[in-house]
Design a protein around this motif. Structure first.
Motif, PDB file in Angstrom:
ATOM      1  N   SER A   1       4.273 -22.526  -5.553  1.00 17.40           N
ATOM      2  CA  SER A   1       3.906 -22.018  -6.911  1.00 17.40           C
ATOM      3  C   SER A   1       5.310 -21.394  -7.221  1.00 17.40           C
ATOM      4  CB  SER A   1       3.230 -21.136  -6.668  1.00 17.40           C
ATOM      5  OG  SER A   1       1.794 -21.417  -6.050  1.00 17.40           O
ATOM      6  N   GLN A   2       5.984 -21.065  -6.373  1.00 14.91           N
ATOM      7  CA  GLN A   2       7.856 -19.794  -5.894  1.00 14.91           C
ATOM      8  C   GLN A   2       8.505 -21.438  -6.521  1.00 14.91           C
ATOM      9  OE1 GLN A   2       9.156 -17.340  -3.638  1.00 14.91           O
ATOM     10  NE2 GLN A   2      10.570 -17.006  -4.829  1.00 14.91           N
ATOM     11  N   THR A   3       8.383 -22.133  -5.854  1.00 16.74           N
ATOM     12  CA  THR A   3       9.078 -23.373  -5.806  1.00 16.74           C
ATOM     13  C   THR A   3       9.757 -24.361  -6.815  1.00 16.74           C
ATOM     14  OG1 THR A   3       9.560 -23.807  -3.656  1.00 16.74           O
ATOM     15  CG2 THR A   3       9.955 -25.896  -4.079  1.00 16.74           C
ATOM     16  N   TRP A   4       8.043 -24.446  -7.552  1.00 17.01           N
ATOM     17  CA  TRP A   4       7.453 -25.190  -8.912  1.00 17.01           C
ATOM     18  C   TRP A   4       7.289 -25.005  -9.919  1.00 17.01           C
ATOM     19  CZ3 TRP A   4       3.476 -28.669  -5.304  1.00 17.01           C
ATOM     20  CH2 TRP A   4       3.557 -29.283  -4.650  1.00 17.01           C
ATOM     21  N   ASN A   5       7.580 -23.321  -9.825  1.00 18.54           N
ATOM     22  CA  ASN A   5       7.221 -22.740 -10.762  1.00 18.54           C
ATOM     23  C   ASN A   5       6.056 -22.766 -11.443  1.00 18.54           C
ATOM     24  OD1 ASN A   5       7.708 -20.318 -12.777  1.00 18.54           O
ATOM     25  ND2 ASN A   5       9.709 -21.822 -13.917  1.00 18.54           N
ATOM     26  N   ARG A   6       5.108 -22.636 -11.030  1.00 21.27           N
ATOM     27  CA  ARG A   6       3.449 -22.946 -11.874  1.00 21.27           C
ATOM     28  C   ARG A   6       2.647 -22.281 -11.199  1.00 21.27           C
ATOM     29  NH1 ARG A   6       1.800 -29.556 -10.943  1.00 21.27           N
ATOM     30  NH2 ARG A   6       0.362 -28.299 -11.213  1.00 21.27           N
TER      31      ARG A   6
END
Length: 245
Positions: free
Chosen positions: A212-217
């Motif tokens: 979630s943090q890496t893909w910003n979703r």
């Protein structure tokens, strides 16, 4: 002389590439059920030979004049794996091999809930009783095994696998290959057992949070029924057959 079984496999190829950084090609003997699949190594390694776990004589020939064998665990149902691994150990004894380095699995007991741990337990017991010197590498789950789930999560926002609350300290095959090559060629590793594992055990929710943090979703973790998981595996995969039982 070092012999590598299953040198055409995903781990085997990585080990060979690491070894070629420090070991002369003439010191390596790469084996596979189909030596033709090692053709891309033939220009760098003088010895690529056919060795079938089911054919004891082919294993004995492949291990002739070999000092140390890297026995990369095979595939197939448990009864096949156990027979094949025992054949390799028997062939090594006949050929005069001094030490076997075996790629086992984390917590290889006959009481494990992971069925393939039973085959690794049998192989470890057989190897320890063989009289050969040994080094056992108990590799944890490979991080690459969840690549399919990660791709699905990227498309759907749901990271789904069976037993999502179970924690695993994943390792990468490249790290496992580095360790195997080091143990294979290094000293003071005789008759030792190493737990090869990642730095932290995480469950699916932890992985989903990182994604979630890496893909910003938002990526959610979800349980997947074993029967559904089996549908994503290749038809010939022995894990699929086990999950459908």
């Amino acid at each position: 002389m070092y012999a590598i079984t299953g040198a055409n496999g995903q781990l085997g190829r990585l080990v060979v590439k690491v070894l070629l950084r420090s070991v002369a090609p003439e010191q390596l003997r790469l084996t596979s059920r189909d030596a033709c699949k090692l053709a891309d190594f033939s220009s760098r390694v003088h010895q690529t030979v056919t060795a079938d776990f089911a054919d004891l004589r082919s294993m004995e020939k492949a291990f002739s004049e070999v000092t140390t064998v890297l026995l990369i665990s095979g595939d197939g149902p448990n009864e096949v794996r156990m027979k094949h691994h025992r054949n390799a150990i028997d062939a090594a004894k006949v050929a005069g091999v001094q030490r076997i380095v075996y790629t086992s699995f984390a917590n290889p007991t006959r009481m494990s809930f992971f069925p393939f741990a039973w085959a690794h337990a049998d192989t470890e017991e057989y190897l320890l009783s063989s009289g050969l010197n040994y080094t056992i590498l108990r590799n944890n789950q490979y991080a690459e095994n969840i690549n399919g789930a990660l791709e699905y999560a990227k498309q759907t926002g749901v990271l789904s696998l069976p037993a999502p609350h179970g924690k695993i300290a994943h390792i990468t095959r490249s790290d496992a290959a580095e360790i195997a090559a080091s143990v294979l060629t290094g000293s003071d590793h005789e008759n030792r057992i190493y737990e090869v594992t990642g730095p932290e055990a995480v469950n699916l929710s932890h992985i989903a949070a990182v994604l979630s943090q890496t893909w910003n979703r938002r990526i959610e973790a979800a349980d997947m029924a074993p029967e559904t998981f089996a549908c994503f595996l290749p038809p010939a995969c022995s894990v699929r057959m086990l999950l459908r039982k």
